[in-house]
Design an enzyme around this catalytic site. Structure first.
Site, PDB file in Angstrom:
ATOM      1  N   ARG A   1      44.373 -59.374  19.362  1.00  0.00           N
ATOM      2  CA  ARG A   1      45.608 -60.090  19.690  1.00  0.00           C
ATOM      3  C   ARG A   1      46.651 -59.111  20.217  1.00  0.00           C
ATOM      4  O   ARG A   1      46.619 -57.909  19.885  1.00  0.00           O
ATOM      5  CB  ARG A   1      46.090 -60.726  18.400  1.00  0.00           C
TER       6      ARG A   1
ATOM      7  N   THR B   1      43.268 -69.826  22.808  1.00  0.00           N
ATOM      8  CA  THR B   1      43.842 -70.719  23.640  1.00  0.00           C
ATOM      9  C   THR B   1      43.036 -71.083  24.823  1.00  0.00           C
ATOM     10  O   THR B   1      43.104 -71.987  25.014  1.00  0.00           O
ATOM     11  CB  THR B   1      45.213 -70.383  23.726  1.00  0.00           C
TER      12      THR B   1
ATOM     13  N   THR C   1      43.853 -65.860  24.919  1.00  0.00           N
ATOM     14  CA  THR C   1      44.983 -66.573  25.512  1.00  0.00           C
ATOM     15  C   THR C   1      45.970 -65.643  26.210  1.00  0.00           C
ATOM     16  O   THR C   1      45.961 -64.430  25.970  1.00  0.00           O
ATOM     17  CB  THR C   1      45.726 -67.350  24.384  1.00  0.00           C
TER      18      THR C   1
ATOM     19  N   ASN D   1      48.964 -67.193  25.949  1.00  0.00           N
ATOM     20  CA  ASN D   1      49.901 -68.105  25.293  1.00  0.00           C
ATOM     21  C   ASN D   1      50.245 -69.267  26.215  1.00  0.00           C
ATOM     22  O   ASN D   1      49.395 -70.056  26.524  1.00  0.00           O
ATOM     23  CB  ASN D   1      51.133 -67.383  24.760  1.00  0.00           C
TER      24      ASN D   1
ATOM     25  N   ASP E   1      55.180 -66.363  19.891  1.00  0.00           N
ATOM     26  CA  ASP E   1      54.498 -66.798  18.670  1.00  0.00           C
ATOM     27  C   ASP E   1      55.078 -66.148  17.418  1.00  0.00           C
ATOM     28  O   ASP E   1      54.690 -66.490  16.296  1.00  0.00           O
ATOM     29  CB  ASP E   1      52.984 -66.545  18.762  1.00  0.00           C
TER      30      ASP E   1
ATOM     31  N   SER F   1      49.179 -66.551  14.847  1.00  0.00           N
ATOM     32  CA  SER F   1      48.430 -67.409  15.770  1.00  0.00           C
ATOM     33  C   SER F   1      47.870 -68.618  15.030  1.00  0.00           C
ATOM     34  O   SER F   1      47.844 -68.657  13.798  1.00  0.00           O
ATOM     35  CB  SER F   1      47.273 -66.601  16.354  1.00  0.00           C
ATOM     36  N   SER F   2      47.433 -69.586  15.801  1.00  0.00           N
ATOM     37  CA  SER F   2      46.697 -70.731  15.230  1.00  0.00           C
ATOM     38  C   SER F   2      45.243 -70.741  15.701  1.00  0.00           C
ATOM     39  O   SER F   2      44.500 -71.683  15.416  1.00  0.00           O
ATOM     40  CB  SER F   2      47.349 -72.048  15.664  1.00  0.00           C
TER      41      SER F   2
ATOM     42  N   GLY G   1      45.159 -74.886  22.510  1.00  0.00           N
ATOM     43  CA  GLY G   1      46.112 -75.966  22.205  1.00  0.00           C
ATOM     44  C   GLY G   1      47.206 -75.591  21.226  1.00  0.00           C
ATOM     45  O   GLY G   1      47.727 -76.467  20.531  1.00  0.00           O
ATOM     46  N   GLY G   2      47.570 -74.310  21.125  1.00  0.00           N
ATOM     47  CA  GLY G   2      48.698 -73.903  20.274  1.00  0.00           C
ATOM     48  C   GLY G   2      48.524 -74.431  18.862  1.00  0.00           C
ATOM     49  O   GLY G   2      47.456 -74.296  18.252  1.00  0.00           O
TER      50      GLY G   2
HETATM   51  N1  GLY Z   1      49.344 -68.624  21.417  1.00  0.00           N
HETATM   52  C1  GLY Z   1      48.884 -69.679  20.591  1.00  0.00           C
HETATM   53  C2  GLY Z   1      48.289 -69.182  19.323  1.00  0.00           C
HETATM   54  O1  GLY Z   1      47.907 -68.038  19.237  1.00  0.00           O
HETATM   55  O2  GLY Z   1      48.215 -69.910  18.378  1.00  0.00           O
END
Ligand code: GLY
Length: 598
Positions: free
Chosen positions: A122, A402, A420, A422, A444, A473-474, A494-495
């Protein structure tokens, strides 16, 4: 050389007419408001290997590598670099992500069980980042400062992550794996409707950055479907990475990024790039029925809350209740509400804050929170609180344990990887001369306590900005095993909706016994505590169900499809089945018997 064309998007037989809400489009990149489909994904089967990603050309890149004798790691690296070229608005070398690697016992020395490892690549906050960097002199959040432009960019990790996993577990030479992506960048590929839609939504910010404007627009206007997009700078950058991946962090690519940052008010320096390191982490694992579920640990919240919600479900026979039954949706929505409330307080980078992972994922804690759920009445989110620390302290770990792409090879090695930039097109800036579209991952972080991010998620101290920290993050790449054998792997973009999308794909396979195509296609719902609303996929649920949920006190919003999940399942007879979400343009590609496409 001719440009590269890819097969027309599948599922042209639209079955349901959607109305699309603007907020949904801009936040989650759901389908546009033309007629869209929840029709069934195409089911791909194969004995030998499977690649599923969000773009047909990226899946083809991975398939090619499997056909050449590469393993799941090789194919995932090739697919990920290809995504950086053909789906740059979602993910790429200017961003970061997470992956899970699964390996059967026979493939590693001294290993008894199917082993699952997690790699965190990340983005990190630059060393010069400060807690209040997005506040103005009045102490208010400067609108969009964490979303648009150079200040929004976190130190990218994708190249380091891919190189690290390949260094330890890859089979084919690194440089070979970048070749498909280099071809797509230098020969061009046809822009799709989806690409154009994303581009038009971010055109204003892209037009403000001369490099991005030059690459992604024709004199300031979006490329249209069927236009061929060539990315020469990116092709050159990829060639440099193919020769020497370290050049991204200490060589001429690093210099180009740092120079561009300095010239445009960004914070990332050569020192930040030089010090970037991916981190191997232990996945968070739990039991659901007879299955072992392993997913991404912090700094993603995905695994913790996936397990937490499954634990709250506990022994409830959801199958008997029925997937679209209001009781089922209500129970899961209330469980989601509790999980996201805890997320807001406790989740952050575990290298900087203490995250009570074991307690949050313990079955005892889940049983306690389940008691709060009234099956007849939704609890307003203002009355649902994160656990008090002293309550949480009583629970201990009870179990001995993402864009997304999923790759499984013949030996049943698996990569489940979500990465991602983001928001769509990241920060909307390209580092001059490199073709690298940079992320806006700094959003985030909790830019200020209680101030929602792009996805409406709120956070506090645990996710405050600190130099070199990783934003929460999710992302929820997941691998499921049973009796030491691979059962499935899945993930989604999808965040904030990632966790609940993956939850439903997993439940669809494990609880509702759907095949993988049905599992990624089935209509979805989502609750994230704040804002206090239960989002249902338009056309997916009967009016009677929606009315019943309203009666129970849910604030219902109907949204067009979101998620773009994909998954691979191993069937009882050992075959692989793969499917990409029909809401997107992805594709599953198998190799070998009943899987090879010419
Ligand atoms: N950028 C979305 C996540 O990492 O959850």
């Amino acid at each position: 050389m001719p440009s590269i064309r890819y097969p027309k998007i599948k599922n042209q037989n639209f079955t349901i007419i959607f109305t699309c809400l603007g907020v949904c489009i801009s936040l989650f990149g759901c389908t546009s408001n033309s007629q869209k489909s929840t029709s069934l994904a195409e089911l791909e089967t194969s004995k030998q290997g499977m690649v599923v990603s969000a773009h047909p050309l990226a899946s083809e890149a991975g398939q090619l590598i499997l056909q050449k004798g590469g393993n799941a790691v090789d194919a995932a690296v090739a697919t990920a670099f290809a995504i950086s070229v053909v789906e740059p608005f979602s993910a790429g070398i200017g961003g970061g992500g997470f992956l899970l690697l699964g390996t059967p016992p026979e493939n590693l020395e001294n290993q008894q069980k199917y082993k699952i490892q997690a790699l965190d690549f990340r983005e990190r906050a630059p060393k010069a980042a400060t807690r209040n960097m997005y506040l103005n002199q009045q102490g208010e959040v400067e609108k969009r400062a964490s979303l648009d432009g150079h200040l929004a960019v976190g130190v990218p990790g994708t190249v380091a992550g891919l190189y690290t996993v390949h260094k330890y577990y890859g089979k084919l030479p690194w440089s070979e794996l970048l070749q498909p992506a280099i071809n797509y960048a230098s020969n061009g590929f046809e822009v799709s409707d989806r690409f154009r839609d994303r581009l038009e939504r971010r055109l204003d910010i892209i037009n403000k950055n001369p490099e991005a404007r030059e690459i992604f627009t024709k004199d300031g206007k979006a490329y249209q479907p069927g236009d061929v997009l060539i990315q020469n700078d990116k092709a050159q950058t990829l060639k440099t990475i193919a020769e020497n991946p370290q050049s991204f962090y200490t060589g001429k690519i690093a210099e180009a990024i740092a120079t561009d940052m300095k010239a445009n008010g960004g914070l990332i320096t050569l020192e930040d790039l030089k010090d970037y390191t991916p981190i191997w982490r232990n996945p968070v694992c739990g039991k659901f029925r007879q299955n072992k579920i392993c997913a991404m640990p912090p700094p993603s919240s995905g695994g913790v809350h996936l397990l937490q919600i499954l634990n709250i479900v506990g022994d409830t026979n959801l199958r008997q209740w029925g997937r679209k039954n209001p009781d089922t949706i209500h129970l899961l929505a209330e469980a989601m509400r509790i999980a996201y409330a805890d997320r807001s307080k406790y989740l952050g980078d575990p290298d900087f804050v203490n995250v009570p992972v074991k307690q949050l994922t313990s079955r005892g804690y889940a049983r306690k929170r389940r008691q709060e759920i009234n099956q007849k009445q939704a609890k307003p989110s203002r009355k649902v609180q994160p656990a008090a620390p002293e309550t949480l302290g009583r629970y201990i770990w009870e179990s001995p344990d993402t864009t997304h792409l999923t790759v499984v090879d013949e030996e049943r090695n698996v990569i489940s990887m979500t990465f991602t930039v983001n928001g769509s097109f990241g920060a909307g800036v390209v580092a001059a001369g490199t073709g690298i579209l940079l992320n806006n991952e700094m959003d985030d972080f909790a830019v200020a306590p209680g101030v929602p991010n792009l996805y409406g998620l709120v956070g506090g101290e645990a996710n405050a900005i600190t130099p070199e920290k990783t934003p929460l993050s999710s992302m929820t790449p997941v691998i499921v095993t049973r009796d030491g054998k691979l059962v499935m792997a899945a993930g989604a973009p999808g965040g904030s909706t990632i966790i609940t999308t993956v939850l439903q794909v997993v439940l669809n396979v494990l609880e509702y016994k759907m095949n993988v195509a049905e599992a990624v296609s089935a209509p979805r719902f989502h609750h994230q505590w704040l804002p206090d609303r239960l989002i249902l996929e338009t056309g997916g649920f009967s009016e009677a169900t929606v009315d019943e949920l309203r009666q129970r006190g849910h604030n219902i919003e109907m949204w067009d499809g979101w998620g773009n999940a994909n998954a691979v399942v191993v069937t009882e007879n050992g075959k692989l089945e793969g499917a990409a979400d029909p809401r997107g343009e992805g594709e599953a590609r198998g190799v070998g018997e009943s899987g090879s496409r010419e």
